[in-house]
Design a protein around this motif. Structure first.
Motif, PDB file in Angstrom:
ATOM      1  N   LEU A 212     -23.215  48.871  48.536  1.00 50.59           N
ATOM      2  CA  LEU A 212     -22.347  50.007  48.849  1.00 50.59           C
ATOM      3  C   LEU A 212     -22.832  51.283  48.155  1.00 50.59           C
ATOM      4  O   LEU A 212     -22.127  52.270  48.105  1.00 50.59           O
ATOM      5  CB  LEU A 212     -20.901  49.688  48.442  1.00 50.59           C
ATOM      6  N   TYR A 213     -24.024  51.198  47.571  1.00 48.52           N
ATOM      7  CA  TYR A 213     -24.728  52.342  46.979  1.00 48.52           C
ATOM      8  C   TYR A 213     -24.252  52.738  45.584  1.00 48.52           C
ATOM      9  O   TYR A 213     -24.461  53.860  45.152  1.00 48.52           O
ATOM     10  CB  TYR A 213     -24.696  53.554  47.934  1.00 48.52           C
ATOM     11  N   PHE A 214     -23.644  51.816  44.868  1.00 49.17           N
ATOM     12  CA  PHE A 214     -23.424  52.058  43.447  1.00 49.17           C
ATOM     13  C   PHE A 214     -24.756  51.911  42.711  1.00 49.17           C
ATOM     14  O   PHE A 214     -25.567  51.041  43.028  1.00 49.17           O
ATOM     15  CB  PHE A 214     -22.417  51.056  42.877  1.00 49.17           C
ATOM     16  N   ASP A 215     -24.959  52.747  41.698  1.00 51.53           N
ATOM     17  CA  ASP A 215     -26.184  52.700  40.900  1.00 51.53           C
ATOM     18  C   ASP A 215     -26.039  51.826  39.663  1.00 51.53           C
ATOM     19  O   ASP A 215     -27.032  51.307  39.148  1.00 51.53           O
ATOM     20  CB  ASP A 215     -26.577  54.113  40.454  1.00 51.53           C
ATOM     21  N   LYS A 216     -24.814  51.688  39.187  1.00 51.50           N
ATOM     22  CA  LYS A 216     -24.589  50.949  37.944  1.00 51.50           C
ATOM     23  C   LYS A 216     -23.236  50.245  38.028  1.00 51.50           C
ATOM     24  O   LYS A 216     -22.286  50.752  38.625  1.00 51.50           O
ATOM     25  CB  LYS A 216     -24.600  51.919  36.757  1.00 51.50           C
ATOM     26  N   PHE A 217     -23.165  49.049  37.425  1.00 51.75           N
ATOM     27  CA  PHE A 217     -21.926  48.278  37.399  1.00 51.75           C
ATOM     28  C   PHE A 217     -21.657  47.851  35.962  1.00 51.75           C
ATOM     29  O   PHE A 217     -22.454  47.144  35.354  1.00 51.75           O
ATOM     30  CB  PHE A 217     -22.043  47.067  38.318  1.00 51.75           C
ATOM     31  N   LEU A 218     -20.522  48.301  35.417  1.00 52.31           N
ATOM     32  CA  LEU A 218     -20.112  47.940  34.074  1.00 52.31           C
ATOM     33  C   LEU A 218     -19.000  46.891  34.160  1.00 52.31           C
ATOM     34  O   LEU A 218     -17.943  47.149  34.734  1.00 52.31           O
ATOM     35  CB  LEU A 218     -19.602  49.168  33.307  1.00 52.31           C
ATOM     36  N   SER A 219     -19.247  45.714  33.596  1.00 56.76           N
ATOM     37  CA  SER A 219     -18.257  44.635  33.602  1.00 56.76           C
ATOM     38  C   SER A 219     -17.726  44.431  32.186  1.00 56.76           C
ATOM     39  O   SER A 219     -17.986  45.247  31.289  1.00 56.76           O
ATOM     40  CB  SER A 219     -18.885  43.348  34.136  1.00 56.76           C
ATOM     41  N   MET A 220     -17.001  43.357  31.973  1.00 53.06           N
ATOM     42  CA  MET A 220     -16.386  43.120  30.673  1.00 53.06           C
ATOM     43  C   MET A 220     -17.431  43.041  29.554  1.00 53.06           C
ATOM     44  O   MET A 220     -17.131  43.355  28.398  1.00 53.06           O
ATOM     45  CB  MET A 220     -15.570  41.821  30.716  1.00 53.06           C
ATOM     46  N   ASP A 221     -18.657  42.655  29.895  1.00 52.77           N
ATOM     47  CA  ASP A 221     -19.706  42.545  28.883  1.00 52.77           C
ATOM     48  C   ASP A 221     -20.133  43.907  28.345  1.00 52.77           C
ATOM     49  O   ASP A 221     -20.828  43.980  27.316  1.00 52.77           O
ATOM     50  CB  ASP A 221     -20.921  41.825  29.464  1.00 52.77           C
ATOM     51  N   ASP A 222     -19.759  44.982  29.024  1.00 51.68           N
ATOM     52  CA  ASP A 222     -20.147  46.328  28.605  1.00 51.68           C
ATOM     53  C   ASP A 222     -19.077  47.016  27.758  1.00 51.68           C
ATOM     54  O   ASP A 222     -19.203  48.196  27.444  1.00 51.68           O
ATOM     55  CB  ASP A 222     -20.456  47.174  29.838  1.00 51.68           C
ATOM     56  N   PHE A 223     -18.032  46.279  27.382  1.00 52.97           N
ATOM     57  CA  PHE A 223     -16.968  46.826  26.541  1.00 52.97           C
ATOM     58  C   PHE A 223     -17.095  46.251  25.139  1.00 52.97           C
ATOM     59  O   PHE A 223     -17.087  45.031  24.956  1.00 52.97           O
ATOM     60  CB  PHE A 223     -15.592  46.480  27.121  1.00 52.97           C
ATOM     61  N   GLU A 224     -17.213  47.119  24.159  1.00 49.86           N
ATOM     62  CA  GLU A 224     -17.289  46.682  22.757  1.00 49.86           C
ATOM     63  C   GLU A 224     -15.916  46.837  22.106  1.00 49.86           C
ATOM     64  O   GLU A 224     -15.344  47.925  22.086  1.00 49.86           O
ATOM     65  CB  GLU A 224     -18.319  47.510  21.983  1.00 49.86           C
ATOM     66  N   ASN A 225     -15.396  45.740  21.595  1.00 51.19           N
ATOM     67  CA  ASN A 225     -14.110  45.731  20.904  1.00 51.19           C
ATOM     68  C   ASN A 225     -12.997  46.438  21.694  1.00 51.19           C
ATOM     69  O   ASN A 225     -12.324  47.336  21.179  1.00 51.19           O
ATOM     70  CB  ASN A 225     -14.243  46.379  19.519  1.00 51.19           C
ATOM     71  N   PRO A 226     -12.801  46.063  22.934  1.00 51.70           N
ATOM     72  CA  PRO A 226     -11.748  46.710  23.712  1.00 51.70           C
ATOM     73  C   PRO A 226     -10.365  46.264  23.246  1.00 51.70           C
ATOM     74  O   PRO A 226     -10.206  45.219  22.604  1.00 51.70           O
ATOM     75  CB  PRO A 226     -12.016  46.216  25.131  1.00 51.70           C
TER      76      PRO A 226
END
Length: 606
Positions: A357-371
């Motif tokens: 769908l042309y997204f360049d980047k996907f941030l998932s739960m692994d990209d959150f530090e100490n949420p």
């Protein structure tokens, strides 16, 4: 053996075969809190016939009635137990298309706690009795599996099964009035029995070419919306294109649409207060209680689930598709589009679908530090702070484009260990823990929204934010009885439409025209948003905005025309059906006719 004894033995075997098939139907329904006496005779017969068909096929292949029933009794028991757990967290049993989402469902289901009920125990004991009875059936006589007599019996049984299967597939008699009940699986399963409803709807797994379809017809429909206007920059802001923030908030809904109730704490005070530079209202969702990605798909593509069985992310996304994301990126300043979902990246195949769908980047739960966690999920506040972080670190001179699918409000709503700062209580009737926990979560979402908008009120660049709910939550039946005066199984289609109504808002930190929209649907929302943001739209977007004026809300549950009249997809030979036929032709060209897809109509020119 005398002929009379052979007839008697055969008759007894037939009775045993029918009785055990009926027994399987009985205990499968117990797991769905249904008794045999709840069904009319014809529905009982059809369900038992389908069960007998399965058993006949097994018996024919294995040449053993005993082995067939041992296997089928065990499988029916397993299916009943699985249905019990799925109903506990989603509100309806397993349907055919769920098999495309087994991995996601298993991940989510692990976070639930389950309460054993008398129906569950009755189903387990009755199923165990069926297995024990099967063990005591006569064993298969020893002999050559490929002997003449056993082979004739096997081939005859298999032929009967195949002939019957062909008949119910090509003749509407057996499933008449069943397969059309797709707008509420719970009602369909309850009214028609699990096996009959499951089998009927399995036939809806295919997407066939619409009658009268051609790429030329799709082109004729969309060519009306060819833009001849020269586009140069954003007239709404008077400067650069705005930073785009799109948020689909998990289970975000306004339960006041269902009926009046009072709480000791206001649930959505900030949302309610937003008026200046704000467009808000309600949209119809095609789903209820789950299937988040279906709402996501409708928003990003402009397609409607009314024409699609199952889950598009899991079934139909096998190549690049123009989307609201590609249209935004084609315009000045949008160098990168980022998707955020603070949960498993693989859920609903998002890690595979987003690039298409042309997204360049996907941030998932692994990209959150100490949420910050709310129960077991990353909070809306942490999810929104990630957006703010992206804004602060974006390339100078560029405009942010982000789509955020939150997770905080995901069910179940029975966590007794988490302590809410604002614990909402319903004061007008005893709503129960699940409803009050859900409302407490929505209060937290409202607080997080206030923080997000307060942040972007104080930035120098233009910013426009869209927020909408994906679906309403599944809450206990008694909550709906207290609020709406009836149990969900008694709902009319109008009542069910209310359960699919979710709020949305568009807010900007610059001047936009204020508006309240009472009826829309998620498939239109990205086109409405592009227009509000002053961004260039595709011919398809303009077509959708025109269709929106005629049919303001289209969903898999039902559709409203401009007079407020509720329609079903099955209607024929009227203005509504003609508009729907055109929409289906356009959508089929977009999704499935790869060789002849009219890309120029689905892309916004830079």
């Amino acid at each position: 053996m005398p002929y009379k004894n052979i007839v008697i033995k055969g008759f007894i075997n037939v009775i045993i075969f029918i009785t055990l098939s009926f027994w399987e139907f009985l205990y499968l329904e117990l797991f769905l809190k249904k008794a045999v006496t709840d069904f009319p005779n014809d529905i009982i017969i059809k369900n038992v016939v389908l069960m007998m068909l399965v058993n006949l096929m097994l018996a024919s292949v294995l040449q053993s009635v005993r082995a067939a029933f041992l296997i089928s009794c065990f499988l029916v028991l397993a299916a009943g137990i699985a249905n019990f757990f799925v109903i506990s967290f989603r509100g309806y049993g397993i349907v055919y298309m769920d098999f495309y989402a087994i991995k996601t469902a298993a991940t989510v289901a692990g976070g639930y706690s389950y309460k054993v009920t008398p129906y569950f125990l009755a189903g387990c004991f009755t199923g165990a009795a069926g297995i024990l009875t099967s063990i005591h059936l006569p064993r298969r006589h020893k002999g050559n599996y490929f002997g003449k007599k056993p082979l004739i019996v096997s081939i005859t049984g298999i032929a009967i099964c195949l002939a019957f299967t062909a008949w119910i597939n090509f003749d509407a008699t057996f499933f008449r009035g069943v397969s059309s009940i797709t707008w509420d699986h719970n009602i369909g399963i309850s009214d028609y029995g699990y096996l009959l409803y499951f089998t009927a709807n399995a036939g809806k797994a295919r997407v066939e070419e619409p009658p009268g379809y051609s790429a030329e017809k799709a082109d004729k429909i969309l060519s009306v919306y060819e833009s001849e206007k020269d586009y140069s920059g954003n007239s709404k802001t008077g400067q650069k294109n705005p930073n785009i923030i799109m948020i689909m908030n998990e289970s975000f809904s306004d339960l006041r649409v269902l009926g009046d109730y009072q709480t000791d704490i206001d649930v959505m005070p900030f949302y309610d207060s937003l008026k200046e530079n704000t467009i808000k209202g309600y949209v119809q969702s095609s789903v209820y209680g789950g299937y988040t990605s279906n709402s996501e798909f409708e928003f990003l593509t402009g397609c409607s689930k009314v024409f699609l069985p199952g889950n598009p992310y899991l079934q139909y996304m096998d190549g690049y598709l123009p989307s609201v994301i590609s249209n935004i990126k084609s315009q000045k300043g949008y160098d990168e589009a980022v998707a955020i979902h603070p949960y498993n990246a693989s859920g609903y195949n998002r890690n595979r679908v987003y690039p298409l769908l042309y997204f360049d980047k996907f941030l998932s739960m692994d990209d959150f530090e100490n949420p910050i966690l709310v129960r077991d999920y990353i909070s809306d506040l942490s999810s929104y702070q990630k957006i703010e972080e992206l804004y602060e670190n974006k390339k100078e001179g560029s405009s942010l484009c982000v789509f955020n699918v939150t997770m905080q409000n995901h069910n179940p709503y029975n966590n007794t260990s988490y302590k809410f700062k604002d614990n909402v209580h319903v004061t007008s009737f005893p709503a129960g823990m699940q409803a009050e926990q859900y409302l407490s979560l929505i209060k937290m979402s409202d607080d997080a929204l206030e923080q997000l908008i307060t942040y972007f009120q104080n930035v120098d660049e233009p910013v426009i934010i869209l927020l909408f709910g994906d679906h309403q939550p599944h809450l206990p039946d008694l909550f709906y009885k207290d609020l709406m005066g009836k149990m969900p199984l008694q709902f009319t289609q109008e009542d069910t439409m209310l359960k699919h109504k979710v709020p949305f808002l568009i807010w900007a930190n610059y001047d936009i025209q204020e508006m309240f929209i009472d009826k829309a649907s998620i498939n239109y929302l990205s086109s409405i948003f592009l227009d509000a943001a002053g961004l260039k739209s595709s011919n398809f977007n303009r077509y959708l905005l025109d269709l929106y004026k005629k049919l303001p809300a289209i969903s898999a549950v039902g559709s409203y025309d401009s007079t407020g009249t509720l329609h079903e997809k099955s209607e024929r030979n009227n203005k509504y059906s003609q508009l729907m036929k055109e929409y289906e032709i356009v959508q089929y060209n977009y999704l499935f006719d790869d060789e002849n897809r009219l890309d120029r109509h689905f892309r916004a020119d830079p």
